[in-house]
Motif scaffolding. Structure first.
Motif, PDB file in Angstrom:
ATOM      1  N   ALA A 130      61.186   7.504  78.509  1.00 40.47           N
ATOM      2  CA  ALA A 130      61.060   6.805  77.223  1.00 40.47           C
ATOM      3  C   ALA A 130      62.329   6.878  76.370  1.00 40.47           C
ATOM      4  N   HIS A 131      63.145   7.904  76.566  1.00 36.11           N
ATOM      5  CA  HIS A 131      64.334   8.081  75.725  1.00 36.11           C
ATOM      6  C   HIS A 131      65.633   7.949  76.527  1.00 36.11           C
TER       7      HIS A 131
ATOM      8  N   GLU B 122      71.202   5.678  82.175  1.00 33.82           N
ATOM      9  CA  GLU B 122      70.127   6.464  82.790  1.00 33.82           C
ATOM     10  C   GLU B 122      69.022   5.562  83.326  1.00 33.82           C
ATOM     11  N   GLY B 123      68.728   4.486  82.613  1.00 37.81           N
ATOM     12  CA  GLY B 123      67.706   3.548  83.081  1.00 37.81           C
ATOM     13  C   GLY B 123      68.104   2.876  84.378  1.00 37.81           C
ATOM     14  N   ALA B 124      69.362   2.402  84.436  1.00 40.75           N
ATOM     15  CA  ALA B 124      69.848   1.757  85.660  1.00 40.75           C
ATOM     16  C   ALA B 124      69.858   2.741  86.833  1.00 40.75           C
TER      17      ALA B 124
END
Length: 260
Positions: free
Chosen positions: A72-73, A78-80
């Motif tokens: 969530a944060h 980091e998402g990729a």
């Protein structure tokens, strides 16, 4: 094999992986994704295993999504990284296994859960199952291959609708649009998966592995699927299974395939 979030069993050539986080509706977290990779990797190397069935524990969910609290944060990078690592470790890994994988969808298959099911070679569902990719309702998009595999299965227009509305489809509608192959009652789900598995096991495992490779090639950028098929077809002529299969046909008997 002992896992924190999985149950694994083997019987007569059929392995079953059950995602076992019932209090979390079997949601995928980092540990579960890692354990799934390990389980599939071990079973792929086990010559006694001819088919793998993956399902969820309980009667409510196959996998109700990813564990949102873990990312969530996250930052953009980091998402990729999360999506890339998950695709490589599990979803692409399953899709390209030489051992056939059947997803037995026993309830909610949402987000990462549906992406897991779509990475399997085909899917069957219980009549209480509901499927969808609700990621846009969280301000994100599917990241484990959902935007790629859903259009392959149901067509671009239907995939656009399902992803943009973040809606769920019931099992019968999923069957009508080609997302799942069969719909049965909850009680009949695993028996049907085992029945289909038994039919598959009558055939040459080396030929099935070649067929999986050739079919997947059609969906890979820059790869000519017809060329892959021609090459794989030719390679089959050098196998013991080809010799046994053709000899058995000419002798009007059932073949006894060795998988070589």
């Amino acid at each position: 094999m002992n896992f924190e979030n999985l149950l694994v069993s083997k019987n007569n050539g059929i392995a079953q992986i059950t995602i076992n986080r019932p209090k979390k509706l079997n949601a995928l977290n980092k540990v579960t994704i890692k354990e799934l990779h390990e389980a599939f990797d071990v079973l792929e190397s086990d010559l006694s295993v001819k088919i793998i069935i993956v399902t969820g524990s309980g009667d409510k969910a196959f996998v109700a999504g990813a564990d949102i609290s873990e990312f969530a944060h996250f930052s953009i990078e980091e998402g990729a990284s999360l999506a890339r690592a998950g695709q490589e470790m599990l979803f692409d890994f399953i899709e390209n296994l030489a051992t056939p994988v059947i997803a037995a969808i026993n309830g909610f298959a949402l987000g990462g859960g549906l992406e897991l099911a779509m990475a399997c070679h085909f899917r069957i569902a219980s009549d209480n199952a509901k499927m969808g990719l609700p990621e846009v309702s969280l301000g994100v998009i599917p990241g484990y291959g959902g935007t790629q595999r859903l259009p392959q299965l149901v067509g671009k227009g239907k995939a656009m609708e399902l992803i943009m509305t973040a809606g769920m489809v019931p099992a019968e509608e999923a069957k009508e649009c080609g997302l799942v192959n069969h719909v049965v009652s909850q009680e009949e789900l695993i028996p049907l998966a085992e029945k289909i598995a038994s039919k598959i096991m009558r055939n040459s495992s080396v030929a099935i592995a070649a067929a999986i490779k050739a079919i997947n090639a059609n969906f890979q950028d820059g790869v000519n699927g017809f060329d892959v098929e021609i090459s794989a077809f030719g390679e089959c002529f050098g196998t013991e299974d080809f010799e046994e299969g053709t000899t058995a046909f000419l002798e009007k008997r059932k073949p006894n395939f060795s998988g070589n």
